[in-house]
Design a protein around this motif. Sequence first.
Motif, PDB file in Angstrom:
ATOM      1  N   GLN A 169       0.819  -1.216   0.000  1.00 42.48           N
ATOM      2  CA  GLN A 169       0.000   0.000   0.000  1.00 42.48           C
ATOM      3  C   GLN A 169       0.851   1.263   0.000  1.00 42.48           C
ATOM      4  N   GLY A 170       2.177   1.084  -0.044  1.00 44.49           N
ATOM      5  CA  GLY A 170       3.070   2.231  -0.093  1.00 44.49           C
ATOM      6  C   GLY A 170       3.440   2.807   1.259  1.00 44.49           C
ATOM      7  N   GLN A 171       3.040   2.149   2.347  1.00 51.96           N
ATOM      8  CA  GLN A 171       3.362   2.641   3.674  1.00 51.96           C
ATOM      9  C   GLN A 171       4.763   2.197   4.098  1.00 51.96           C
ATOM     10  N   PRO A 172       5.508   3.076   4.770  1.00 50.30           N
ATOM     11  CA  PRO A 172       6.866   2.710   5.191  1.00 50.30           C
ATOM     12  C   PRO A 172       6.854   1.615   6.254  1.00 50.30           C
ATOM     13  N   VAL A 173       7.768   0.677   6.125  1.00 47.74           N
ATOM     14  CA  VAL A 173       7.874  -0.433   7.073  1.00 47.74           C
ATOM     15  C   VAL A 173       9.339  -0.723   7.364  1.00 47.74           C
ATOM     16  N   LEU A 174       9.558  -1.317   8.491  1.00 45.17           N
ATOM     17  CA  LEU A 174      10.872  -1.846   8.844  1.00 45.17           C
ATOM     18  C   LEU A 174      10.855  -3.339   8.549  1.00 45.17           C
ATOM     19  N   VAL A 175      11.866  -3.830   7.848  1.00 46.69           N
ATOM     20  CA  VAL A 175      11.945  -5.246   7.477  1.00 46.69           C
ATOM     21  C   VAL A 175      13.028  -5.908   8.311  1.00 46.69           C
ATOM     22  N   GLY A 176      12.654  -6.976   9.017  1.00 49.53           N
ATOM     23  CA  GLY A 176      13.615  -7.780   9.762  1.00 49.53           C
ATOM     24  C   GLY A 176      13.805  -9.118   9.085  1.00 49.53           C
ATOM     25  N   GLU A 177      15.031  -9.439   8.731  1.00 51.69           N
ATOM     26  CA  GLU A 177      15.343 -10.700   8.042  1.00 51.69           C
ATOM     27  C   GLU A 177      16.183 -11.578   8.945  1.00 51.69           C
ATOM     28  N   ASN A 178      15.771 -12.837   9.056  1.00 48.71           N
ATOM     29  CA  ASN A 178      16.471 -13.801   9.901  1.00 48.71           C
ATOM     30  C   ASN A 178      17.154 -14.834   9.000  1.00 48.71           C
ATOM     31  N   PRO A 179      18.483 -14.753   8.828  1.00 48.61           N
ATOM     32  CA  PRO A 179      19.189 -15.690   7.958  1.00 48.61           C
ATOM     33  C   PRO A 179      19.667 -16.947   8.663  1.00 48.61           C
ATOM     34  N   THR A 180      19.175 -17.205   9.875  1.00 47.38           N
ATOM     35  CA  THR A 180      19.659 -18.331  10.667  1.00 47.38           C
ATOM     36  C   THR A 180      18.587 -19.429  10.751  1.00 47.38           C
ATOM     37  N   PRO A 181      18.955 -20.629  11.199  1.00 46.98           N
ATOM     38  CA  PRO A 181      17.982 -21.724  11.343  1.00 46.98           C
ATOM     39  C   PRO A 181      17.227 -21.692  12.669  1.00 46.98           C
ATOM     40  N   PHE A 182      17.378 -20.607  13.446  1.00 49.11           N
ATOM     41  CA  PHE A 182      16.759 -20.523  14.769  1.00 49.11           C
ATOM     42  C   PHE A 182      15.671 -19.448  14.789  1.00 49.11           C
ATOM     43  N   TYR A 183      14.620 -19.689  15.584  1.00 51.19           N
ATOM     44  CA  TYR A 183      13.629 -18.658  15.826  1.00 51.19           C
ATOM     45  C   TYR A 183      14.248 -17.556  16.685  1.00 51.19           C
ATOM     46  N   PRO A 204      10.854 -16.020  12.065  1.00 49.96           N
ATOM     47  CA  PRO A 204      11.089 -17.447  11.823  1.00 49.96           C
ATOM     48  C   PRO A 204      12.411 -17.697  11.121  1.00 49.96           C
ATOM     49  N   PRO A 205      12.928 -18.911  11.205  1.00 50.15           N
ATOM     50  CA  PRO A 205      14.174 -19.248  10.517  1.00 50.15           C
ATOM     51  C   PRO A 205      14.083 -18.988   9.020  1.00 50.15           C
ATOM     52  N   TYR A 206      15.123 -18.370   8.462  1.00 56.33           N
ATOM     53  CA  TYR A 206      15.225 -18.082   7.028  1.00 56.33           C
ATOM     54  C   TYR A 206      14.001 -17.315   6.519  1.00 56.33           C
ATOM     55  N   GLY A 207      13.430 -16.484   7.366  1.00 59.73           N
ATOM     56  CA  GLY A 207      12.245 -15.726   6.980  1.00 59.73           C
ATOM     57  C   GLY A 207      12.433 -14.245   7.260  1.00 59.73           C
ATOM     58  N   GLU A 208      11.436 -13.460   6.891  1.00 58.85           N
ATOM     59  CA  GLU A 208      11.464 -12.040   7.175  1.00 58.85           C
ATOM     60  C   GLU A 208      10.077 -11.563   7.604  1.00 58.85           C
ATOM     61  N   VAL A 209      10.057 -10.501   8.383  1.00 59.56           N
ATOM     62  CA  VAL A 209       8.822  -9.938   8.904  1.00 59.56           C
ATOM     63  C   VAL A 209       8.877  -8.428   8.718  1.00 59.56           C
ATOM     64  N   THR A 210       7.750  -7.820   8.358  1.00 58.62           N
ATOM     65  CA  THR A 210       7.678  -6.371   8.221  1.00 58.62           C
ATOM     66  C   THR A 210       6.935  -5.772   9.406  1.00 58.62           C
ATOM     67  N   PHE A 211       7.408  -4.614   9.860  1.00 59.19           N
ATOM     68  CA  PHE A 211       6.821  -3.921  11.000  1.00 59.19           C
ATOM     69  C   PHE A 211       6.466  -2.499  10.564  1.00 59.19           C
ATOM     70  N   PRO A 212       5.204  -2.089  10.673  1.00 57.71           N
ATOM     71  CA  PRO A 212       4.815  -0.729  10.291  1.00 57.71           C
ATOM     72  C   PRO A 212       5.568   0.307  11.120  1.00 57.71           C
ATOM     73  N   LEU A 213       5.978   1.388  10.452  1.00 59.17           N
ATOM     74  CA  LEU A 213       6.654   2.456  11.163  1.00 59.17           C
ATOM     75  C   LEU A 213       5.625   3.368  11.832  1.00 59.17           C
ATOM     76  N   PRO A 214       5.864   3.725  13.082  1.00 53.94           N
ATOM     77  CA  PRO A 214       4.949   4.662  13.742  1.00 53.94           C
ATOM     78  C   PRO A 214       5.162   6.069  13.221  1.00 53.94           C
ATOM     79  N   GLY A 215       4.179   6.908  13.401  1.00 52.91           N
ATOM     80  CA  GLY A 215       4.313   8.286  12.977  1.00 52.91           C
ATOM     81  C   GLY A 215       5.432   8.988  13.720  1.00 52.91           C
TER      82      GLY A 215
END
Length: 242
Positions: A169-183, A204-215
């Motif tokens: 939707q074009g909203q700014p987010v912070l992306v966290g990437e986990n390159p390890t086999p551990f949670y 999660p392992p080898y996954g990424e999660v996005t977090f909305p940026l607060p104002g």
Amino acid sequence: MRRYLIALGVLLVSLGWGGVTWAGIVIGGTRVIYPADQREVTVQLSNNGELPSLVQAWVDTGNPEASPEDSEAPFVIFPPIARVEPGSGQVLRLVFGGDRGLAEDRESLFWLNVLDVPPSPQRSEGDPVNFMQLAFRSRIKLFYRPPGLEGHADRAPAQLRWSLSRDPQGQPVLVGENPTPFYVNLSHLGLQGRSLEIGDGQLPPYGEVTFPLPGGVSRDVSRGEFTFINDYGGRVTRDFSL
């Protein structure tokens, strides 16, 4: 009896209740780590209440509505049902019952459920007949850790990669990437003194999660901080660079 025990947060109420019964079972820890090379792991329960409790325990694969009969988790618990006297304890033995297609290159996440059903209060003649009884269910994470995983779980948080992006939707987010086999489990995430909504806080392992940026967070932010929960339930805070 079984269906009664597995009710989620059982609440028995009759009109005009005359008292409340509380439970007191405490789990010795906030998470369970199951190394695949061990035959079993144990979890200590303690009854800190003043009444005996009937306890039922089971493992689910992520569905909080799953009953012991419905669960497909490859674990067996001994004993599945136990009476725990006040001031006493009970050891649960968790035994892995087979891989059932679990990944061998990363951790798998399950959930340990402990349902605590206190007894009905004893009544003397003339006491109110009606009462309210609460059954409490605790649900903590259970991590199955295959052998030979690359790296170490306590070093995984330092390997997270962070970047700024935008969602569909074009909203700014912070992306966290986990390159390890551990949670990696977060309890806090912050930028420029502002806390971010982290949901369940799991990377999660080898996954990424996005977090909305607060104002109020500027796009030129270059550093942040997060707090993660380690294998022992401790909270550790680290800084990170974008």
